[in-house]
Design a protein around this motif. Sequence first.
Motif, PDB file in Angstrom:
ATOM      1  N   LEU A 119      35.612  55.914  66.977  1.00  0.00           N
ATOM      2  CA  LEU A 119      36.263  56.340  65.735  1.00  0.00           C
ATOM      3  C   LEU A 119      35.417  57.344  64.992  1.00  0.00           C
ATOM      4  N   ASN A 120      34.114  57.049  64.901  1.00  0.00           N
ATOM      5  CA  ASN A 120      33.256  57.915  64.106  1.00  0.00           C
ATOM      6  C   ASN A 120      33.098  59.293  64.725  1.00  0.00           C
ATOM      7  N   GLU A 121      33.316  59.352  66.035  1.00  0.00           N
ATOM      8  CA  GLU A 121      33.213  60.666  66.671  1.00  0.00           C
ATOM      9  C   GLU A 121      34.516  61.444  66.554  1.00  0.00           C
ATOM     10  N   HIS A 122      35.569  60.798  66.101  1.00  0.00           N
ATOM     11  CA  HIS A 122      36.868  61.476  66.038  1.00  0.00           C
ATOM     12  C   HIS A 122      37.375  61.575  64.610  1.00  0.00           C
ATOM     13  N   ASN A 123      36.552  62.155  63.748  1.00  0.00           N
ATOM     14  CA  ASN A 123      37.025  62.482  62.415  1.00  0.00           C
ATOM     15  C   ASN A 123      37.584  61.266  61.677  1.00  0.00           C
ATOM     16  N   PHE A 124      36.790  60.221  61.600  1.00  0.00           N
ATOM     17  CA  PHE A 124      37.287  58.965  61.051  1.00  0.00           C
ATOM     18  C   PHE A 124      37.667  59.079  59.576  1.00  0.00           C
ATOM     19  N   GLU A 125      36.947  59.928  58.808  1.00  0.00           N
ATOM     20  CA  GLU A 125      37.286  60.073  57.380  1.00  0.00           C
ATOM     21  C   GLU A 125      38.748  60.455  57.238  1.00  0.00           C
ATOM     22  N   PHE A 126      39.121  61.480  58.008  1.00  0.00           N
ATOM     23  CA  PHE A 126      40.486  61.992  57.934  1.00  0.00           C
ATOM     24  C   PHE A 126      41.488  60.898  58.282  1.00  0.00           C
ATOM     25  N   TRP A 127      41.241  60.176  59.364  1.00  0.00           N
ATOM     26  CA  TRP A 127      42.226  59.183  59.808  1.00  0.00           C
ATOM     27  C   TRP A 127      42.250  57.972  58.901  1.00  0.00           C
ATOM     28  N   ALA A 128      41.077  57.590  58.385  1.00  0.00           N
ATOM     29  CA  ALA A 128      41.066  56.459  57.449  1.00  0.00           C
ATOM     30  C   ALA A 128      41.898  56.810  56.222  1.00  0.00           C
ATOM     31  N   ALA A 129      41.721  58.028  55.729  1.00  0.00           N
ATOM     32  CA  ALA A 129      42.475  58.441  54.540  1.00  0.00           C
ATOM     33  C   ALA A 129      43.962  58.507  54.856  1.00  0.00           C
ATOM     34  N   THR A 130      44.295  59.123  55.998  1.00  0.00           N
ATOM     35  CA  THR A 130      45.705  59.331  56.325  1.00  0.00           C
ATOM     36  C   THR A 130      46.420  58.018  56.586  1.00  0.00           C
ATOM     37  N   ILE A 131      45.784  57.137  57.393  1.00  0.00           N
ATOM     38  CA  ILE A 131      46.428  55.868  57.699  1.00  0.00           C
ATOM     39  C   ILE A 131      46.456  54.985  56.459  1.00  0.00           C
ATOM     40  N   GLY A 132      45.366  55.003  55.688  1.00  0.00           N
ATOM     41  CA  GLY A 132      45.330  54.227  54.448  1.00  0.00           C
ATOM     42  C   GLY A 132      46.457  54.636  53.521  1.00  0.00           C
ATOM     43  N   LEU A 133      46.639  55.934  53.411  1.00  0.00           N
ATOM     44  CA  LEU A 133      47.694  56.466  52.553  1.00  0.00           C
ATOM     45  C   LEU A 133      49.068  56.071  53.098  1.00  0.00           C
ATOM     46  N   GLY A 134      49.223  56.178  54.428  1.00  0.00           N
ATOM     47  CA  GLY A 134      50.504  55.831  55.056  1.00  0.00           C
ATOM     48  C   GLY A 134      50.845  54.371  54.828  1.00  0.00           C
ATOM     49  N   VAL A 135      49.856  53.485  54.998  1.00  0.00           N
ATOM     50  CA  VAL A 135      50.096  52.054  54.815  1.00  0.00           C
ATOM     51  C   VAL A 135      50.466  51.755  53.368  1.00  0.00           C
ATOM     52  N   TYR A 136      49.767  52.425  52.430  1.00  0.00           N
ATOM     53  CA  TYR A 136      50.035  52.212  51.009  1.00  0.00           C
ATOM     54  C   TYR A 136      51.457  52.671  50.660  1.00  0.00           C
ATOM     55  N   THR A 137      51.776  53.918  51.038  1.00  0.00           N
ATOM     56  CA  THR A 137      53.101  54.441  50.720  1.00  0.00           C
ATOM     57  C   THR A 137      54.182  53.653  51.458  1.00  0.00           C
ATOM     58  N   GLY A 138      53.835  53.183  52.678  1.00  0.00           N
ATOM     59  CA  GLY A 138      54.777  52.398  53.467  1.00  0.00           C
ATOM     60  C   GLY A 138      55.284  51.187  52.705  1.00  0.00           C
ATOM     61  N   SER A 139      54.398  50.546  51.926  1.00  0.00           N
ATOM     62  CA  SER A 139      54.817  49.354  51.204  1.00  0.00           C
ATOM     63  C   SER A 139      55.838  49.708  50.121  1.00  0.00           C
ATOM     64  N   PHE A 140      55.721  50.914  49.558  1.00  0.00           N
ATOM     65  CA  PHE A 140      56.717  51.337  48.566  1.00  0.00           C
ATOM     66  C   PHE A 140      58.022  51.720  49.256  1.00  0.00           C
ATOM     67  N   VAL A 141      57.890  52.406  50.409  1.00  0.00           N
ATOM     68  CA  VAL A 141      59.089  52.793  51.161  1.00  0.00           C
ATOM     69  C   VAL A 141      59.851  51.542  51.596  1.00  0.00           C
ATOM     70  N   ALA A 142      59.099  50.484  51.988  1.00  0.00           N
ATOM     71  CA  ALA A 142      59.746  49.250  52.442  1.00  0.00           C
ATOM     72  C   ALA A 142      60.652  48.700  51.346  1.00  0.00           C
ATOM     73  N   GLU A 143      60.168  48.724  50.112  1.00  0.00           N
ATOM     74  CA  GLU A 143      60.990  48.217  49.012  1.00  0.00           C
ATOM     75  C   GLU A 143      62.222  49.079  48.803  1.00  0.00           C
ATOM     76  N   ILE A 144      62.042  50.394  48.967  1.00  0.00           N
ATOM     77  CA  ILE A 144      63.182  51.299  48.798  1.00  0.00           C
ATOM     78  C   ILE A 144      64.218  51.043  49.885  1.00  0.00           C
ATOM     79  N   VAL A 145      63.728  50.879  51.137  1.00  0.00           N
ATOM     80  CA  VAL A 145      64.641  50.633  52.259  1.00  0.00           C
ATOM     81  C   VAL A 145      65.391  49.323  52.042  1.00  0.00           C
TER      82      VAL A 145
END
Lengths: 283, 589
Positions: free
Chosen positions: B129-155
């Motif tokens: 993970l650390n060799e593959h731009n982990f900052e970027f993926w942690a931020a992106t997946i973290g953001l996706g999971v967070y927004t996902g919980s709001f989308v779930a309520e909307i759905v």
Amino acid sequence: MKRLIQGVALSFCFILLLGTTLCFAGTTYDKVNKDGVVRIGLMYNSIPAAYFNDKNEWVGFDVDIAEEVAKRIGQEMGKEIKVERVKLNNKTRISFLTSGRIDMSTANMTHKRERDRTIDFSITYFFDGQKILAKKGLYTKHEDFVGKKIASMQGTTSEKNAINLLKKLGDANAEKNVISFQDEPSCFLALQQDKVAGWSTDSTILLGYAAKEPGKYELVGDFFSDEPYGIGLPENDSDWRDAVNFAIQDMWTDGTYMNIYNKWYGPDTLYYFPMTEKIEMWP
Amino acid sequence: MRSSKRSAQQFGIIAGISLILYVIFKHADFGYQFYWGVLYEVNPTYKEIFGYWLLRGLQLTIEISLISTAIALVLGTIFGIARLSAFKPTYYLATGYVEFFRNTPLLVQLFFWYFAFPLALPSTIRIFLNEHNFEFWAATIGLGVYTGSFVAEIVRAGIQAIPHGHVEAALSSGLSRTKMLRFVILPQAFRVIIPPLGSEFLNNMKNSSLAMTIGVAELCWQSQQIESFTFRGFEATSAASLIYLGLSLSISAVMNTINHHLKIGQEKQLTVLDRIFGFFFKPFYFAGKLVFIIVRLFKQTFRLGEYAPVHEEALYASIWSRLAAVIWKWLVYAAKIIFVCLFIGVVFLIAYAVYSFNWAVIWKNLPALLFWTFPHGGAGEIFFGLGGLSLSIIIAGIALFASFFIGLVFGLGRLSRNPMISTPSILYIEIIRGNPLIMVIFWVYFFSPIVTGMQIDVFWSATIAFTIFSGAYLAEIVRAGVSAIPNGQIEAATASGLNYFQVMRKVVLPQALKIMIPAIVGQFISLFKDTSLAYIIGVFELTTIAQTLNNRLMIFPFEIYTTIAVLYFICCYSMSMVARQLENKYSPS
């Protein structure tokens, strides 16, 4: 329509009034003398310069130095002056000075010409240099970090220095390989969890963190930049700057400086850092 | 004709305001020399043009936003449907996911994904993970999971908005459950949910600015980098704000056109802009058609999904189909059992991890997390050294109280028929809503010393920023509440001789407030979570204290971050329970 124009005119006046009255006129020295209060900016996340200990007391080398400087300035003015401590981080330590929120900032600040455009500095009160901290036994010299990731803190000189070092050693991706965090704990966590191969900043800060888990970390290579720390002071305010400079020199002369130094960086401490330099003295 | 006259008027007012601002900045003396050249000239010290840095940041912001939006959409759809499942473990899992991630601050979640989560992985994966731009993926997946919980309520809300009759009709006409979902429910539900989904994606883009805290060089990070190199915080922050605003406006334009294109049931009214955008949608439309044709050809070739004629091999078919039904039933059972086992396993792992925490550390530091050094603060500290959770609550409380009045003024202002009043209101609301909170914090922080000539305490600086930010959102809540009052009442009140203020105070606002209460509580919850952002300028609220404690202890990041996540969760969840009760109490139906 008429009301609207009135309203706009009123708010204009208000803003102008605010702008003119609140701009402080006069020197910092006079202000401190008059109010009997000096506002000192200190970091809160930097071990052992300025941090909260396990009783949540705000202590450290910078704290002691700043208090001592304030005490001496008070003696010269012939009265007791109160110290108001203001919390600073790397985002706020310069803007608080330029806007007059604090009178001096004792906050791991390297004296840099670029910084001197907006603020002034006292004489050097601490001599540090930049090194790289890494897990023990993995690396022996700076060249070993080429192509590896190095942590640093955003808005610090060590960030730029680390990029330059990697560039000089032939790392094509130097910009990308130096990862900038918002504070020191984040840098150390990144190193602890192998997210980065090394963490580069001033060596005393590195020693402070390495002491958290003794025997697991080591400093690699020599200093690759000198980091003379100065106390940040308001721009073009020479009475105040003189007072601070004289206080630092007097501390050195009567031995108070070394007492404070040994309390935090002496051989008996976790952060042993031998003193090799001398404070600049004016006869 | 009328509308074009109005927009010309609005344009004139906007031009006027910009002119006034320009004159102020050009001639008024703030004791600060603006130097916009820092953005496009080559800096003599660093030999760089800093404007390029912002563009590089913009590229990363767009990348993070797009990928995390896709993740959020997938997660949100799955968990949104799962929340309606009759099978209890699925329901519990989905509910746990939605409630936990909605009720803790994104900043704390990002810290968790980046600093704590990898510790639970084997070291080989961690190194990978650390060799593959982990900052970027942690931020992106973290953001996706967070927004996902709001989308779930909307759905979930979207699916529940479909009349139950449709479900019954679909089932009775012989569709399987999946087919019913695919052909009847989801196509309708997605049309219902597209407007809220659009604003969620907008939020997601704005939230991507938090990636700066774990060292991702996106737009906000770059603007701060320029600040730290040149001390031109105001110029850099303004430029980044403009870019964010442009991004927000283009996202809402795209969402609007999608909305217009997908509308069913009534005649489509497409504007010129819609048609221009529609041209870009055409390829997707044809691609969809193509997939549909291929699937149909495939089915025809292999005769999938066609039933064997009953009269020829009735007996044969019935045996096989009965056997298939039995096998299917057992497969479903097995799947359910496996799911339950996994579910219990996960719960057990979490419980075990919590059990093996160093509880002494948590208990010892809990008072600091709740109150910091209160009441033994030093000179010049606000509220006798109060900090931590209680300071977070105080910030949110003050900001909500003050922003309520701002919201009232600007919300009513936006509804005004006089463009001299409505245009400034629209400008305020849209400019603030088009920017991430973090940018508003930096604005207040860099702008207040320029205007007032002095630096206010970071506590007040942050509180003012939260007030300005939340005022824009409350204005929209007020607007919605007031618009919901039938026009007839206003006319009746005016006819009976009340003036505008009397109509508002005596008739409209008392009713509108009742409708607004759940939304206001919701706003308070998100405001409370947002106080974690005050960490960035060093306000001693909960997240900053956690960082400070962590800094001293260093070896217990899991304990500290979990504790503050739980603290935030308890506060937010109990407030959202209150909101739900209020909603039930005041809902019109």
